[in-house]
Design an enzyme around this catalytic site. Structure first.
Site, PDB file in Angstrom:
ATOM      1  N   ASN A 150      42.533 -82.145  75.075  1.00 33.84           N
ATOM      2  CA  ASN A 150      42.590 -81.186  75.741  1.00 33.84           C
ATOM      3  C   ASN A 150      40.910 -81.077  73.960  1.00 33.84           C
ATOM      4  OD1 ASN A 150      42.509 -79.569  77.125  1.00 33.84           O
ATOM      5  ND2 ASN A 150      44.976 -78.847  76.609  1.00 33.84           N
ATOM      6  N   CYS A 172      45.015 -82.517  83.762  1.00 29.81           N
ATOM      7  CA  CYS A 172      45.527 -81.422  83.130  1.00 29.81           C
ATOM      8  C   CYS A 172      45.813 -80.504  84.591  1.00 29.81           C
ATOM      9  CB  CYS A 172      44.108 -79.928  83.232  1.00 29.81           C
ATOM     10  SG  CYS A 172      44.333 -78.470  83.000  1.00 29.81           S
ATOM     11  N   HIS A 202      39.822 -76.010  82.671  1.00 33.52           N
ATOM     12  CA  HIS A 202      40.291 -74.493  82.185  1.00 33.52           C
ATOM     13  C   HIS A 202      39.230 -73.164  83.188  1.00 33.52           C
ATOM     14  CE1 HIS A 202      42.966 -76.154  78.381  1.00 33.52           C
ATOM     15  NE2 HIS A 202      43.355 -76.444  79.510  1.00 33.52           N
ATOM     16  N   TYR A 256      43.549 -69.236  82.682  1.00 31.56           N
ATOM     17  CA  TYR A 256      42.366 -69.173  81.495  1.00 31.56           C
ATOM     18  C   TYR A 256      40.811 -67.887  81.517  1.00 31.56           C
ATOM     19  CZ  TYR A 256      44.478 -73.099  78.499  1.00 31.56           C
ATOM     20  OH  TYR A 256      45.809 -73.929  78.137  1.00 31.56           O
TER      21      TYR A 256
END
Ligand code: G6P
Length: 438
Positions: A150, A172, A202, A256
């Protein structure tokens, strides 16, 4: 097609590794990894040994042929690898705690991959992974680099932009997590659910949701509009959505998005938590201690269910499914991070997007979606601008570029706050930011 594959995992001492080993064991017939090298750094040697011995017990119990090597010598491990996965955290959890705590002092969200925390995770990580990319180019140029590190989107963008590698895929577990959440909400098996993912890591949206090929998006939106159904992940507090916002958005947001569409609530929640149970990284530190105590047990030879307390749970399904589909030229559809190549009209062709792709032996081929709805197009483009400027700052070590990245991030309210935040976080992370302290 060679019947035995060499795989290298950089950050092999991670508490997530048992999940990766479980995924490889499950798929050994279709993905014959017979050599797994777990690589870590000196500070992680103890963890590497604990996780490595558990991995060996898991493989022995499963009765499959897979030699597991533990090493601090990345270059020795990389020689002639077929797949290289990266899952490392520069500065370890101590650095993440600073990323999550310092912004709170300025009224700004402190988060692992978003806002100032995401910027500094990227500044610490990108020079290190570009060094790894140079080793891969020299020692295993034919390997596929599967990046989990990340902020996976920004890091994958930096790899495409600043390394000579082409066989790169960013991964992810958020999409697989959303799919599991939707299947649970619909009370159906997840294999019957397909979601049209498009956006960034995200920052990905579900443009449509299908059950047995039929759109059920409205039903899913109603489920998400129900305050009782947070549909979030272990690492993000599931504040309920405003029902008519979700209905009006007409898209499936990811966990997110709460940081962008609920900024104030999420900040208050974080500030409160930092004074009670601690920030997410402090909670994770405790989970990690428990996990490694479990992993030490010589009688443990399976991935313990406690690992599902981590937000990154199920990432190994994403990784192993991807490697298997590349190796078997399967042409199935998986959401991954790759060059957009026109698939999303409002994102540059040479930028990295997180999008549904057909997975072939030549890698992911993004499926064109046209454009993102105008309601979310601007935020996605702003985050992509942030990722690109942040990656440039990481490579150049230029403080002004880093200040621009900090200031244009939607979670940072002003240039004055950005400057103070940047100065304090550069100081706090000096040991892991050599490019800024030449
Ligand atoms: C999510 C994200 C990962 C992130 C993880 C954090 O699942 O997809 O990118 O690293 O959660 O989980 P943690 O348990 O470390 O807070």
């Amino acid at each position: 097609m060679n019947k035995s594959l060499k795989m290298v995992t950089i950050g092999g001492g991670s508490s997530y590794t048992p999940e990766l080993v479980e995924g490889l064991i499950k798929r050994h017939d279709e993905l014959p990894v017979t050599e797994l090298w777990l690589v870590d750094i000196a500070e992680g040697q103890k963890k590497l040994h604990i996780v490595g011995e558990l991995a060996k017990r898991m493989v022995r119990k499963a009765g499959i042929q897979m030699d597991i090597h533990l090493t601090l010598d990345r270059r020795a491990a990389l020689k002639d690898a077929d797949f290289v996965t990266t899952q490392f955290r520069v500065g370890l959890l101590e650095a993440r705690i600073k990323d999550e705590k310092i912004p709170l002092k300025y009224g700004v969200i402190g988060q692992e991959t978003n806002g100032p925390g995401g910027l500094f995770k990227g500044l610490r990580t990108i020079p290190v992974i570009l060094e790894m990319a140079r080793d891969i180019e020299e020692l295993c140029p034919e390997a596929w680099l599967i990046n989990f590190t990340n902020p996976a989107g920004m890091v994958t963008e930096a790899l495409f932009r600043y390394s000579h590698l082409q066989k790169i895929v960013g991964l992810c577990n958020v999409p697989i997590g959303i799919k599991m959440g939707v299947a649970k909400a619909l009370e159906v098996d997840e294999n019957r659910v397909d979601i049209q993912f498009a956006g960034l890591n995200h920052m990905v949206f579900g443009l449509d949701v299908f059950l047995d090929g039929k759109s059920v998006k409205d039903q899913v939106l109603e489920a998400m509009a129900d305050p009782a159904n947070a549909m979030t992940m272990k690492n993000i507090s599931g504040e309920a959505w405003e029902p008519d916002f979700i209905r009006g958005l007409d898209l499936i947001p990811c966990g997110y998005h709460r940081y962008y569409y609920k900024t104030r609530d999420m900040f208050e929640k974080e500030l409160e938590a930092s004074k009670t149970e601690g920030t997410r990284a402090e909670v994770v530190q405790q989970v990690e201690k428990e996990l490694f105590e479990l992993y030490k047990d010589p009688n443990l030879a399976i991935k313990p269910p406690q690992l599902e307390k981590r937000g990154g749970a199920y990432y190994s399904d994403a990784a192993c499914n991807l490697m298997s589909s590349i190796y078997n030229d399967r042409h199935d559809i998986q959401p991954v991070n790759t060059l957009n190549n026109g698939a999303i009209a409002s994102i540059p062709a040479d930028a990295v997007a997180e999008i549904n792709c057909v997975i072939t032996k030549h890698g992911p081929k993004p499926i064109t979606v046209g454009d993102l709805p105008i309601s979310v197009r601007g935020l996605v483009q702003q985050i992509k601008s942030f990722e690109r400027v942040a990656a440039e700052a990481a490579v150049t070590g230029d403080v002004k570029t880093a200040l621009v990245a900090m200031t244009i991030n939607p979670l940072v309210p002003s240039d004055k706050i950005a400057k103070r935040l940047l100065d304090e976080m550069l100081e706090a992370h000096q040991a892991h930011l050599p490019q800024f302290f030449k």
